[in-house]
Design an enzyme around this catalytic site. Structure first.
Site, PDB file in Angstrom:
ATOM      1  N   ASP A 131       1.239  -1.294  -0.265  1.00 39.98           N
ATOM      2  CA  ASP A 131      -0.511   0.015   0.253  1.00 39.98           C
ATOM      3  C   ASP A 131       1.156   1.454  -0.199  1.00 39.98           C
ATOM      4  OD1 ASP A 131      -3.261   0.699   1.910  1.00 39.98           O
ATOM      5  OD2 ASP A 131      -1.932   2.010   0.052  1.00 39.98           O
TER       6      ASP A 131
HETATM    7  C1  GLC Z   1      -4.303   4.690  -0.101  1.00 46.68           C
HETATM    8  C2  GLC Z   1      -5.133   3.305   0.393  1.00 46.68           C
HETATM    9  C3  GLC Z   1      -5.443   2.218  -0.958  1.00 46.68           C
HETATM   10  C4  GLC Z   1      -5.313   3.366  -2.349  1.00 46.68           C
HETATM   11  C5  GLC Z   1      -3.836   3.730  -2.081  1.00 46.68           C
HETATM   12  C6  GLC Z   1      -3.964   3.917  -3.520  1.00 46.68           C
HETATM   13  O1  GLC Z   1      -3.763   4.753   1.145  1.00 46.68           O
HETATM   14  O2  GLC Z   1      -5.239   2.352   1.595  1.00 46.68           O
HETATM   15  O3  GLC Z   1      -6.154   1.500  -0.961  1.00 46.68           O
HETATM   16  O4  GLC Z   1      -5.853   1.887  -3.016  1.00 46.68           O
HETATM   17  O5  GLC Z   1      -3.205   4.327  -1.252  1.00 46.68           O
HETATM   18  O6  GLC Z   1      -4.590   5.030  -3.433  1.00 46.68           O
END
Ligand code: GLC
Length: 744
Positions: free
Chosen positions: A278
């Site tokens: 993430d």
């Molecule tokens: C965010 C979220 C994730 C998302 C990613 C890209 O922090 O936790 O669900 O897809 O970053 O935006």
């Protein structure tokens, strides 16, 4: 046949077999051939995902040097093609970039937030919504979305419950698979298909206190029984990618968990897709106290099998040194790069890296808006309808529309709506005026201009208007910003002065229909009591207005059912239907205000409940009313005694005894009465949606293989245990006549 001939035939087949054996899957051969040409730096470059910054010299140089495998949040198709051209034509090996975006519940045309889509209990509709999103997003050059979010969640304090598919493992599994099918279609290499992403792996929905990014403690049995099945379901359905979760689980951050990312995902599930971290979750393992520095974080993440580093700069800065100094083997890098290249090959990016700019895609096309409206209609849950005040009939000549969500185009889109434009959102006020303004006189006053507002003046004006009407439509709820990532709330009541406003409206003596639009279940016990009818909509998206207008006037009939429990008060959380029975299930409940002053300690029942809340929720999982009434006949079983290899066939006749044609979501629950590990009082095992005309009946049939009664044991095996079971065909998780059967 002569001996010589037999030898010849044998040799012939042997050669054919050997030659077939050597011919590798063409994709794997393409990967191996490309990998063999790549330098260590180029391999590591593929593992690096950067946030889009438009066309900057730094980004161009990084791409040209083969340091970028993926870019997220770049959505301008011309920019995407320009950056892709640098990758394909100016980098040494011309490996295309994969462009990604959070397309969570629509790209331009916004569907209900996933929690609302779960409330439709209609996988076909949800698949359609994901397909529309894929068509719109891919036309901008996006070929990878970070959805479905399939974290089971039983805590409405958590802001990300909005993105989830609710509290139930089976419902989340079915709806998650539907989204994957919609995004990816039957051919991932189709230009209108986008790679889906199972997130967040895993256990994120169990964040302590519903506080985002918080720690989780999940016994392996519960992990396997509650949180992992939706991920396994989408893995088996061919989801192209997975994403690590931010949380630490049992002391190890998910991005560094060998148990999750290698033992479960690769060894047990044989998953061959790509695993992305993430945002910064690799680097955040330092803050977790799991890694000493970024190099240590890179080493622990790659050892745990995380293929790509989203905006963490751990891999691009440290992996080369870790390989050069022998800390990690280059083979572990190769495995990650193979997963990345496989994704790009499956997407057809090598053959067709560019997006066709010649045809400007018609976002918000009529068919897309219609699909979004249907999803919004089916997502709305009728919680109360006293004296059948709904649907509004011809006796209604004047309505007053009030409340902070009555004309809030951006808020009705909900959280995780990066690209949907509020200019296209049709609000309840706009829809009522457009489609019903010739039928009734419509008065309007916000009263409160946004959900957190404190404005007595506005309330007075709204009350004055309300006195002139036959019915009050009170659009209450939450602004979009009050749910989603990092948007947890400890108090989940209606924000601001909405309750006070409702009390003032009540004094007019006019009938009140409260329509709640929110990103989570809200504790609205008082407000439900003050309302004659209540509709609940988890931020329904672009077409919220037309959907709600048709429901209010009966052009559509509510069919939504709760995908998550609505508590009476936040102190009951976690509260969910598939709970255990305990040794003292609630009975002889004495509520706190019924206790005589001065009574002795032993004067009350000693069972499991809260003195001030009792033991039941405000509304249970699976609950939802209709404008009609469905009568459930007896549940019939193909047999009352079954063996481990049998399949139970369950039938039930349902009659529509009301005056509206309507759909009913029929649910099948079971309970394993006795187990070597105690079992929940109910488990959803099947559901189906039937549409029945007034005074007609339909027989619904479910097939339940006994294998579906198996549950996880401490030896990491799923097993069936003989004994007595109960089974319900019911309209929700708290109703229905149970029937028993025996498993030999
Ligand atoms: C965010 C979220 C994730 C998302 C990613 C890209 O922090 O936790 O669900 O897809 O970053 O935006």
């Amino acid at each position: 046949m002569s001996r010589l001939k037999k030898i010849f035939v044998f040799l012939l087949f042997g050669c054919i077999f050997l030659s077939c054996k050597e011919v590798k899957d063409p994709t794997e051969k393409q990967i191996d051939d490309l990998l063999a040409k790549m330098t260590l730096e180029e391999k590591i470059g593929q593992m690096n995902q950067l946030n889009g910054t438009g066309i900057t010299s730094d980004m161009e140089d990084a791409i040209r040097n083969g340091e970028v495998g993926s870019i997220l949040n770049e959505v301008d198709v011309k920019t995407i093609n320009k950056l892709q051209k640098i990758a394909v034509e100016e980098s040494r090996l011309g490996i295309p970039i994969i462009f990604a975006r959070d397309v969570i519940h629509g790209y331009k045309t916004i569907f209900p937030i996933p929690l609302g889509q779960a409330a439709t209990w209609n996988p076909i509709l949800v698949e359609k919504g994901a397909q529309v999103a894929a068509q719109e997003a891919s036309s901008s050059g996006i070929r990878w979305t970070f959805a479905p979010m399939i974290d089971v969640c039983r805590d409405p304090r958590w802001g990300r419950i909005a993105e989830s598919l609710g509290e139930d493992t089976y419902l989340a599994s079915v709806m998650g698979v539907a989204m994957v099918k919609g995004f990816q279609g039957d051919d991932l290499s189709s230009p209108s298909a986008i790679a889906a992403c199972a997130k967040h792996f895993a256990g994120y929905g169990a964040s302590e206190a519903g506080k985002d990014y918080n720690t989780t403690w999940i016994p392996e049995l519960q992990l396997r029984e509650v949180f992992l099945p939706p991920f396994q379901a989408v893995s088996e359905a061919g989801v192209a990618t997975f994403m690590c979760s931010f949380n630490d689980i049992n002391g190890i951050p998910a991005s560094g968990s060998q148990f999750l990312n290698r033992t479960i995902l690769r060894d047990e599930w044989k998953y061959d897709g790509m695993l992305v971290s993430d945002w910064g979750s690799i680097e955040q393992m330092i803050s977790h106290g799991f890694c000493t520095d970024l190099s240590d974080a890179a080493q622990k993440a790659i050892s745990a099998g995380v293929d790509m580093d989203m905006e963490g700069y751990a891999y691009i800065k440290h992996l080369e040194e870790l390989v050069r100094n022998g800390t990690i083997k280059e083979s572990i890098i190769d495995d990650a790069v193979k997963n990345i290249l496989r994704l790009k090959i499956r997407l057809g990016l090598f053959e067709s890296p560019y997006t066709d700019e010649s045809v400007a895609y018609d976002f918000y096309r009529e068919s897309s808006l219609q699909a979004a409206k249907e999803a919004a209609i089916e997502s709305v849950i009728l919680l109360k309808n006293e004296r059948e005040i709904l649907p509004l009939d011809d006796n209604i000549k004047t309505i007053t529309v009030v409340g902070p969500l009555s004309d809030a185009p951006a808020d009705q889109l909900g959280t995780w709506c990066f690209d949907g434009e509020s200019e296209y959102a049709v609000t309840p006020l706009a829809a009522l005026r457009k489609y019903y303004g010739n039928r009734v006189k419509i008065l309007f006053e916000y009263g409160l201009e946004y959900s957190r507002e404190y404005n007595d003046e506005g309330i007075k004006k709204a009350v004055a208007k309300a006195c002139q009407s036959d019915v009050i439509l009170f659009f209450a709820g939450e602004e979009a910003i009050l749910s989603g990532e990092a948007r947890s709330r400890a108090d989940i009541s209606l924000p601001g002065q909405q309750t006070e406003m409702l009390k003032e409206l009540k004094k007019t003596g006019k009938p009140i229909v409260m329509i709640v639009m929110a990103g989570r279940p809200l504790t609205i016990e008082k407000e439900v009591a003050l309302s004659d009818a209540v509709l609940y909509a988890f931020h329904p998206g672009t077409m919220a207005g037309p959907a709600l207008a048709d429901l209010l006037f009966g052009k559509a009939v509510p069919s939504g059912k709760l995908p998550v429990t609505i508590p009476k008060m936040v102190g009951q959380v976690p509260i969910y239907y598939s709970h255990k029975n305990t040794g003292r299930p609630a009975s002889d409940i004495t509520m706190i205000d019924d206790i005589e002053p001065g009574v002795k300690q032993t004067s009350l029942g000693f069972t499991s409940y809260h003195l001030d809340a009792g033991d039941s929720p405000l509304f249970p999982f699976g609950y939802g009313l209709s404008y009609t009434t469905f009568k459930y006949g007896r549940t019939e079983l193909s047999s009352k005694t079954i063996g481990v290899n049998d399949e139970l066939v369950i039938t039930c006749e349902i009659k529509n005894v009301g005056k509206y044609a309507a759909s009913e979501i029929v649910q099948l629950y079971i309970r394993d009465m006795v187990g070597s590990l105690i079992r929940p009082v109910k488990e959803l095992k099947r559901f189906g949606k039937v549409t029945i005309e007034p005074n007609q009946s339909k027989k619904i049939t479910f097939h339940l293989p006994v294998s579906d009664l198996a549950f996880w044991h401490n030896d990491k095996e799923k097993k069936i245990e003989p004994g007595e079971f109960m089974l319900w065909i019911a309209p929700n998780s708290q109703s229905g006549e149970g029937v028993s059967f025996n498993l030999k």
